[in-house]
Design a protein around this motif. Structure first.
Motif, short mmCIF file in Angstrom:
data_model
loop_
_atom_site.label_atom_id
_atom_site.label_comp_id
_atom_site.label_asym_id
_atom_site.label_seq_id
_atom_site.Cartn_x
_atom_site.Cartn_y
_atom_site.Cartn_z
N THR A 17 -108.37 68.47 -49.16
CA THR A 17 -108.13 69.66 -49.98
C THR A 17 -108.88 69.49 -51.30
OG1 THR A 17 -105.93 70.01 -49.04
CG2 THR A 17 -106.36 71.00 -51.18
N ARG A 18 -109.55 70.54 -51.73
CA ARG A 18 -110.28 70.49 -53.00
C ARG A 18 -109.37 70.95 -54.13
NH1 ARG A 18 -115.66 70.36 -54.61
NH2 ARG A 18 -116.33 70.36 -52.43
N THR A 26 -97.65 65.82 -50.54
CA THR A 26 -98.66 65.89 -49.49
C THR A 26 -99.92 66.58 -49.99
OG1 THR A 26 -96.99 65.83 -47.74
CG2 THR A 26 -99.15 66.74 -47.17
N THR A 27 -99.76 67.58 -50.85
CA THR A 27 -100.93 68.23 -51.44
C THR A 27 -101.75 67.23 -52.25
OG1 THR A 27 -99.79 70.36 -51.57
CG2 THR A 27 -101.72 70.07 -52.97
N LEU A 28 -101.07 66.40 -53.03
CA LEU A 28 -101.77 65.40 -53.84
C LEU A 28 -102.51 64.39 -52.95
CD1 LEU A 28 -102.18 64.66 -56.85
CD2 LEU A 28 -100.31 63.03 -56.60
N ILE A 29 -101.87 63.98 -51.87
CA ILE A 29 -102.52 63.04 -50.95
C ILE A 29 -103.69 63.72 -50.24
CG2 ILE A 29 -102.17 61.78 -48.78
CD1 ILE A 29 -99.46 60.96 -49.84
N SER A 30 -103.55 64.99 -49.91
CA SER A 30 -104.66 65.72 -49.29
C SER A 30 -105.85 65.80 -50.22
CB SER A 30 -104.20 67.12 -48.87
OG SER A 30 -103.21 67.06 -47.88
N VAL A 31 -105.60 65.98 -51.51
CA VAL A 31 -106.68 65.96 -52.49
C VAL A 31 -107.31 64.58 -52.55
CG1 VAL A 31 -107.24 66.19 -54.95
CG2 VAL A 31 -105.71 67.85 -53.86
N LEU A 32 -106.48 63.55 -52.56
CA LEU A 32 -106.98 62.17 -52.58
C LEU A 32 -107.85 61.88 -51.37
CD1 LEU A 32 -106.89 59.21 -53.66
CD2 LEU A 32 -104.75 58.95 -52.37
N ALA A 33 -107.45 62.38 -50.21
CA ALA A 33 -108.19 62.12 -48.97
C ALA A 33 -109.43 62.99 -48.83
CB ALA A 33 -107.27 62.36 -47.78
#
Length: 314
Positions: A57-58, A47-54
């Motif tokens: 999350t920086r 989910t962290t990786l997807i948040s970065v993708l979206a």
């Protein structure tokens, strides 16, 4: 140019309890038109990786691009290329289903979109709920609306973050039939799921995360073929002998035991007989993706990821 590119992505959180590294130099590409599965246990960093993708999350370090657009420096273009179905049920309680989709279209500057909205409503089993208020919908129906909202601007890249968690069989079948159609039409799909049978059936290629690191990356068929294990699957209501219990995967009454070859199968069955364990519905088959996943998460397979493929077959 790949549809999605992760280059040495790192994410570190610092708080009162110290520093926690959620992502540790994750790098891989998702090719255009690919159906890609991102797997890992809870807390692995999916989910962290997807948040970065979206762009939610920086990243602490590294770069992420979508259709060639950097998610930070070219955020608007990157976001236009993405349709994201989140894990959480997020909805506006003041609008009908149709109005919610029209408003979502407006966010992306898409006008005169009613024909596509009607198709989404039909394909996702929402046609009879089009004028219902979002508050009146069941959890499964709200999940369908989230999928429709993610697709309303026809994004080339579709991200599904555990889209079938807690939903009924009908929605799962409806959703996968529609997403598979979009994938055949050229849309790139990134899926995270804990239903590994879905990933095995749908995904061309799979990446696995463990503690923020990419520990496997290969075509689904290659991951399965690399596991030479034979699996004994059976049901029992009795406790296994300690020697077998230590190596078994037990889910309720269902027991799975790994065997190297035919003599090993005979040995396992003999141990069960000697211990007086009565078994039902015995099956002998090859390892499935769940078996491979458990093996990799336990460190039983090489962690080196193979080179990126240059093309994805239909």
């Amino acid at each position: 140019m790949p549809a999605v590119r992760f280059q040495q992505v790192e994410k570190t959180y610092t708080g009162a309890r110290g520093t926690f590294r959620a992502l540790a130099g994750v790098s891989f590409d998702i090719q255009r038109g690919e159906f890609f599965g991102l797997l890992g246990p809870n807390g692995a960093g999916k989910t962290t990786l997807i948040s970065v993708l979206a762009g939610l999350t920086r990243a602490t370090a590294g770069q992420v691009t979508v259709m060639g657009h950097d998610v930070q420096s070219d955020a608007a273009a990157a976001r236009m290329s993405l349709g994201i179905v989140p894990q959480e049920l997020v909805f506006d309680p003041f609008f009908s289903v149709r109005d919610a989709l029209r408003i979502q279209s407006g966010y992306f500057g898409v006008k005169n979109n009613d024909a596509w909205i009607d198709e989404l409503l039909q394909e996702l089993g929402l046609a009879d709920k089009a004028n219902a208020n979002m508050r009146q919908l069941s959890g499964g129906m709200k999940r369908r609306v989230l999928v429709a909202q993610a697709l309303v601007h026809r994004p080339p890249v579709i991200v599904l973050d555990e889209p079938t968690a807690g939903v009924d069989v009908e929605l799962r079948q409806t959703l996968w039939a529609f997403i598979a159609r979009l994938n055949r039409e050229g849309h790139t799909v990134l899926l995270t799921t804990h239903y590994l049978e879905e990933a095995e059936a749908l995904c061309h290629r799979i990446g696995m995360l463990r503690k923020g690191e990419l520990v496997a990356l290969d075509r689904t068929a290659n991951l399965l073929s690399a596991s030479a294990s034979t699996m004994l699957r059976f049901k029992t209501d009795q406790a296994l002998p300690a020697t077998l219990a230590a190596q078994a995967r037990i889910t309720g009454r269902i027991v799975q035991l790994k065997a190297k070859d035919a003599p090993d199968v005979e040995h396992l069955l003999a141990v069960l007989r000697e211990a007086g364990v009565r078994i039902e519905d015995l099956e002998i088959g090859r390892a499935d993706l769940e078996d491979v996943f458990v093996e990799i998460m336990n460190g039983g397979r090489p962690s080196a990821a193979p080179a990126q493929p240059q093309a994805v077959p239909a």
